[in-house]
Design an enzyme around this catalytic site. Sequence first.
Site, short mmCIF file in Angstrom:
data_model
loop_
_atom_site.label_atom_id
_atom_site.label_comp_id
_atom_site.label_asym_id
_atom_site.label_seq_id
_atom_site.Cartn_x
_atom_site.Cartn_y
_atom_site.Cartn_z
N GLN A 53 0.79 -1.22 0.00
CA GLN A 53 0.00 0.00 0.00
C GLN A 53 0.83 1.28 0.00
O GLN A 53 0.34 2.33 -0.40
CB GLN A 53 -0.95 0.00 1.19
CG GLN A 53 -2.05 -1.05 1.07
CD GLN A 53 -2.94 -1.11 2.30
OE1 GLN A 53 -2.60 -1.75 3.28
NE2 GLN A 53 -4.07 -0.43 2.25
N HIS A 73 -2.54 -4.69 -12.56
CA HIS A 73 -2.09 -4.48 -13.94
C HIS A 73 -3.03 -5.15 -14.95
O HIS A 73 -3.32 -4.58 -16.01
CB HIS A 73 -0.68 -5.03 -14.13
CG HIS A 73 0.36 -4.31 -13.32
ND1 HIS A 73 1.63 -4.80 -13.13
CD2 HIS A 73 0.31 -3.12 -12.65
CE1 HIS A 73 2.32 -3.95 -12.38
NE2 HIS A 73 1.53 -2.93 -12.09
N ASP A 86 1.99 0.94 -7.97
CA ASP A 86 3.34 0.85 -8.55
C ASP A 86 4.28 1.89 -7.93
O ASP A 86 5.46 1.64 -7.73
CB ASP A 86 3.30 1.07 -10.07
CG ASP A 86 2.67 -0.10 -10.81
OD1 ASP A 86 2.28 -1.08 -10.14
OD2 ASP A 86 2.57 -0.02 -12.05
N ARG A 111 4.13 -0.07 13.10
CA ARG A 111 3.77 -1.36 12.54
C ARG A 111 3.82 -1.28 11.02
O ARG A 111 3.10 -0.48 10.42
CB ARG A 111 2.38 -1.78 13.00
CG ARG A 111 1.96 -3.13 12.41
CD ARG A 111 0.51 -3.46 12.71
NE ARG A 111 0.13 -4.69 12.04
CZ ARG A 111 -0.97 -4.85 11.30
NH1 ARG A 111 -1.81 -3.84 11.13
NH2 ARG A 111 -1.23 -6.01 10.71
N ASN A 342 -7.74 -5.97 14.70
CA ASN A 342 -8.14 -4.85 13.84
C ASN A 342 -9.64 -4.65 14.00
O ASN A 342 -10.43 -5.53 13.67
CB ASN A 342 -7.82 -5.15 12.37
CG ASN A 342 -6.34 -5.12 12.06
OD1 ASN A 342 -5.51 -4.85 12.94
ND2 ASN A 342 -5.98 -5.42 10.83
N GLU A 411 -5.02 -2.15 14.26
CA GLU A 411 -5.60 -1.20 13.31
C GLU A 411 -6.91 -0.67 13.85
O GLU A 411 -7.72 -1.42 14.41
CB GLU A 411 -5.86 -1.83 11.93
CG GLU A 411 -4.65 -2.11 11.09
CD GLU A 411 -5.00 -2.68 9.71
OE1 GLU A 411 -6.10 -2.36 9.20
OE2 GLU A 411 -4.19 -3.43 9.16
#
Length: 504
Positions: A53, A73, A86, A111, A342, A411
């Site tokens: 990410q 892609h 990318d 983290r 999370n 999270e």
Amino acid sequence: MEGIKIEKIFLLFQIFCIISNRGGNSYAVIESVNESRKFPDKFLFGTSTSAYQIEGGWNEDGKGLSIWDTFTHEHPEKIADRSNADVGPDSYHRFDDDLKIIKELGSDFYRFSISWPRVMPTGDISSLNKAGLKYYDDVINKLLENNIEPMVTMFHYDLPQKLTDIGGFTNPLFLKYFENYAELLYIHFGDRVKYWITFNEPFDYCHPGYGEATYPPLIESDGIANYLCLDHTIKAHAMAYRLYRMKYYEKYGKIGKVGITISSRFYFSKSNDESIVDRGMQFMLGWLAHPIYSKAGGYPEVLIEEIGRNSLGEGRAWSRLPTMSEDWKNLIRGSADFLGLNYYTSRYIEYVESPKGKSPSLERDARINATVDPQWKRAKSTWLYSVPRGLTGLLGFIKDQYSNVEVMITENGFSDDGQLNDDDRIQYIKDHLNAILDAIDQGCNVTAYTVWSLIDNFEWVYGYTERFGLYYVNMSSPNKERIAKKSAKFYTDVIKSHSVSSNL
């Protein structure tokens, strides 16, 4: 003297309000009578990101393809804004920019995840990439030089494409591949890393990746392949944990901890039906947590019974839920030093006698219908509603079900359009921090809180249309500037004071 008496009476009234409301929405009551609420001295605060990410550098310095490289892609139409990661925030080249803002926040830990295909391009030790190891060496060393503890996630969605080509999580050999990968990380980074997370959110890559076919590797096999993915994840986690305890725990001073991060909602029943709440929790949190953290081990009974009965009704020779042998139960049970959690949102649920989902499917096996309260505040993400009391309930459930295991919130966050004046995010974080304090007051063993995320980043199939960062990233700029949002200042104050102020 009269003033002192009045103060005592008011104090007693405050205490009465806190005690009498502990079973319900107590975070709001406590907040209204206290200027601020303090966290325990050893409580840790941090932020979270993941390799795919934020890193970019998707084909640089020997990195191999991940399934998210291939997916974005080959299928840009499946991403909300047809984007990819990318380049993204370009942390592969700009980690010093990230380090600067981590320090600015005053974080106790950071983290982040390691990209498996960056250190092992094919997923196998034979493809070891020293340039990838050096990148993470630099990240870890720079964090430690600045008194920031690295918390390393081994796997955060980005499986090497080469492993997917031979079945990915459905291949039994995945267990050995992951163990081999984990050992490389222990050997190379274990002298400096104290906190390890094997997998991030197995439910959230197994179900969309191997059940619904909305995430890579786009396998549509709901009720079969997604269950196999979860089973192999749990076993691979246990193998990696046992390996660490056997070979590296003493070697590195008996201070390292290994856990797994599980995502979960909390479920409420409008009719106060505890059985349906328990059913919902077992089909979500319990699926992964029960084998690892419960005293009994193995899958929850409700899963075994329901999926077994449905499988026979479909004319199958065996259950679609993989069977755990006693040897596997024993290996898996107790295979974690903490539970990474999370939490984002919750739901109301009710039992459905005749579910309408495909056969087979998780929907038909679980037999629950989830709804939201229209009064809950929604984020930019259509699935994310602010329900802080759900976090208190979830932590209480974990305390009761799993012997009050140590929980690290890995999270928690709120999405919007990326605006700098993000008062809704501040309110969300504040409310959830108060919910954690409520849980701590009730004896829950919560030791850390992590905001998702440090910076705006690529949010999987939502691309850059949803932003979770404490810092805005100018994706159109070649320098990818990190700009503090209002929430960054708020979180800095929380960390510095170890408290939640009643003011924004």
